[in-house]
Design a protein around this motif. Structure first.
Motif, PDB file in Angstrom:
ATOM      1  N   SER A   1     -16.621 -15.308  -2.697  1.00 59.85           N
ATOM      2  CA  SER A   1     -15.817 -16.485  -2.342  1.00 59.85           C
ATOM      3  C   SER A   1     -15.686 -17.406  -3.551  1.00 59.85           C
ATOM      4  CB  SER A   1     -16.454 -17.248  -1.187  1.00 59.85           C
ATOM      5  OG  SER A   1     -17.653 -17.860  -1.611  1.00 59.85           O
ATOM      6  N   GLU A   2     -14.699 -18.284  -3.490  1.00 61.29           N
ATOM      7  CA  GLU A   2     -14.543 -19.265  -4.552  1.00 61.29           C
ATOM      8  C   GLU A   2     -15.735 -20.219  -4.580  1.00 61.29           C
ATOM      9  OE1 GLU A   2      -9.952 -19.956  -3.771  1.00 61.29           O
ATOM     10  OE2 GLU A   2     -10.610 -20.895  -5.642  1.00 61.29           O
ATOM     11  N   ALA A   3     -16.242 -20.558  -3.405  1.00 57.37           N
ATOM     12  CA  ALA A   3     -17.399 -21.456  -3.325  1.00 57.37           C
ATOM     13  C   ALA A   3     -18.610 -20.850  -4.037  1.00 57.37           C
ATOM     14  CB  ALA A   3     -17.735 -21.755  -1.869  1.00 57.37           C
ATOM     15  N   GLU A   4     -18.791 -19.552  -3.875  1.00 52.92           N
ATOM     16  CA  GLU A   4     -19.897 -18.867  -4.544  1.00 52.92           C
ATOM     17  C   GLU A   4     -19.722 -18.906  -6.056  1.00 52.92           C
ATOM     18  OE1 GLU A   4     -21.961 -14.427  -4.763  1.00 52.92           O
ATOM     19  OE2 GLU A   4     -20.412 -14.807  -3.264  1.00 52.92           O
ATOM     20  N   ALA A   5     -18.496 -18.687  -6.521  1.00 58.44           N
ATOM     21  CA  ALA A   5     -18.210 -18.729  -7.961  1.00 58.44           C
ATOM     22  C   ALA A   5     -18.452 -20.130  -8.515  1.00 58.44           C
ATOM     23  CB  ALA A   5     -16.774 -18.288  -8.226  1.00 58.44           C
TER      24      ALA A   5
ATOM     25  N   PHE B   1     -18.843 -21.460 -12.343  1.00 63.87           N
ATOM     26  CA  PHE B   1     -17.551 -20.962 -12.807  1.00 63.87           C
ATOM     27  C   PHE B   1     -16.439 -21.890 -12.321  1.00 63.87           C
ATOM     28  CE2 PHE B   1     -20.271 -17.430 -13.347  1.00 63.87           C
ATOM     29  CZ  PHE B   1     -19.668 -16.533 -14.217  1.00 63.87           C
ATOM     30  N   ARG B   2     -15.331 -21.935 -13.076  1.00 67.66           N
ATOM     31  CA  ARG B   2     -14.163 -22.697 -12.659  1.00 67.66           C
ATOM     32  C   ARG B   2     -12.978 -21.752 -12.503  1.00 67.66           C
ATOM     33  NH1 ARG B   2     -10.541 -22.990 -16.655  1.00 67.66           N
ATOM     34  NH2 ARG B   2     -11.251 -22.710 -18.793  1.00 67.66           N
ATOM     35  N   LYS B   3     -12.015 -22.148 -11.696  1.00 64.91           N
ATOM     36  CA  LYS B   3     -10.842 -21.307 -11.432  1.00 64.91           C
ATOM     37  C   LYS B   3      -9.957 -21.244 -12.676  1.00 64.91           C
ATOM     38  CE  LYS B   3      -7.241 -20.753  -7.927  1.00 64.91           C
ATOM     39  NZ  LYS B   3      -6.706 -21.360  -6.687  1.00 64.91           N
TER      40      LYS B   3
ATOM     41  N   ALA C   1     -11.071  -4.247  -4.041  1.00 60.16           N
ATOM     42  CA  ALA C   1      -9.974  -5.203  -3.884  1.00 60.16           C
ATOM     43  C   ALA C   1     -10.420  -6.357  -3.008  1.00 60.16           C
ATOM     44  CB  ALA C   1      -8.771  -4.497  -3.284  1.00 60.16           C
ATOM     45  N   GLY C   2     -10.037  -7.560  -3.384  1.00 68.61           N
ATOM     46  CA  GLY C   2     -10.378  -8.729  -2.604  1.00 68.61           C
ATOM     47  C   GLY C   2     -11.591  -9.482  -3.139  1.00 68.61           C
ATOM     48  N   VAL C   3     -12.295  -8.904  -4.096  1.00 65.29           N
ATOM     49  CA  VAL C   3     -13.462  -9.542  -4.682  1.00 65.29           C
ATOM     50  C   VAL C   3     -13.008 -10.456  -5.815  1.00 65.29           C
ATOM     51  CG1 VAL C   3     -15.603  -9.133  -5.950  1.00 65.29           C
ATOM     52  CG2 VAL C   3     -14.972  -7.641  -4.074  1.00 65.29           C
ATOM     53  N   ILE C   4     -13.590 -11.622  -5.888  1.00 67.89           N
ATOM     54  CA  ILE C   4     -13.277 -12.561  -6.959  1.00 67.89           C
ATOM     55  C   ILE C   4     -14.044 -12.125  -8.203  1.00 67.89           C
ATOM     56  CG2 ILE C   4     -13.548 -14.955  -7.703  1.00 67.89           C
ATOM     57  CD1 ILE C   4     -13.174 -15.687  -4.696  1.00 67.89           C
ATOM     58  N   ARG C   5     -13.356 -12.104  -9.333  1.00 69.61           N
ATOM     59  CA  ARG C   5     -13.972 -11.698 -10.591  1.00 69.61           C
ATOM     60  C   ARG C   5     -14.167 -12.902 -11.488  1.00 69.61           C
ATOM     61  NH1 ARG C   5     -10.410  -6.432 -12.371  1.00 69.61           N
ATOM     62  NH2 ARG C   5     -11.065  -5.090 -10.652  1.00 69.61           N
ATOM     63  N   GLY C   6     -15.371 -13.041 -11.991  1.00 66.90           N
ATOM     64  CA  GLY C   6     -15.648 -14.063 -12.974  1.00 66.90           C
ATOM     65  C   GLY C   6     -15.840 -13.432 -14.333  1.00 66.90           C
ATOM     66  N   ASN C   7     -15.507 -14.193 -15.372  1.00 71.59           N
ATOM     67  CA  ASN C   7     -15.735 -13.747 -16.735  1.00 71.59           C
ATOM     68  C   ASN C   7     -17.000 -14.443 -17.220  1.00 71.59           C
ATOM     69  OD1 ASN C   7     -15.780 -13.585 -19.592  1.00 71.59           O
ATOM     70  ND2 ASN C   7     -13.590 -13.183 -19.608  1.00 71.59           N
ATOM     71  N   ASN C   8     -18.046 -13.679 -17.453  1.00 68.89           N
ATOM     72  CA  ASN C   8     -19.336 -14.248 -17.822  1.00 68.89           C
ATOM     73  C   ASN C   8     -19.294 -14.973 -19.163  1.00 68.89           C
ATOM     74  OD1 ASN C   8     -21.953 -14.685 -16.871  1.00 68.89           O
ATOM     75  ND2 ASN C   8     -22.782 -13.071 -18.161  1.00 68.89           N
ATOM     76  N   ASN C   9     -18.361 -14.631 -20.038  1.00 71.32           N
ATOM     77  CA  ASN C   9     -18.253 -15.318 -21.326  1.00 71.32           C
ATOM     78  C   ASN C   9     -17.628 -16.692 -21.185  1.00 71.32           C
ATOM     79  OD1 ASN C   9     -19.432 -13.397 -22.941  1.00 71.32           O
ATOM     80  ND2 ASN C   9     -17.530 -12.423 -23.508  1.00 71.32           N
TER      81      ASN C   9
END
Length: 79
Positions: A63-67, A72-74, A29-37
């Motif tokens: 973090s969002e900065a890392e994404a 990646f975009r929000k 919990a608390g980790v930002i998830r990105g969708n690689n596709n």
């Protein structure tokens, strides 16, 4: 014939502090998830699609900065 719950198969209750099953919640919990596709990231709160990313497509960020640095975009549906 009516069904009656018997609790057969229940071994013991799951403790409240027990971590979630990897199948249902593979990311802490608390980790930002990105969708690689799609190259879209989702926040753990305020993003309705956070739990709908297929396991094979999840990329984790702290973090969002890392994404964003990874390209990646929000997600547009995050509040």
């Amino acid at each position: 014939m009516e069904h009656k719950n018997t609790a057969d198969g229940i071994y013991k209750p799951i403790p409240a502090d027990y971590p979630a099953s990897p199948k249902t919640n593979p990311v802490v919990a608390g980790v930002i998830r990105g969708n690689n596709n799609s190259k879209v990231y989702h926040l753990p709160t305020g993003c309705p699609s956070y739990d709908t990313i297929k396991q094979k497509n999840i990329v984790e960020f702290s973090s969002e900065a890392e994404a964003q640095a990874a390209g990646f975009r929000k997600a547009g549906n995050c509040r």
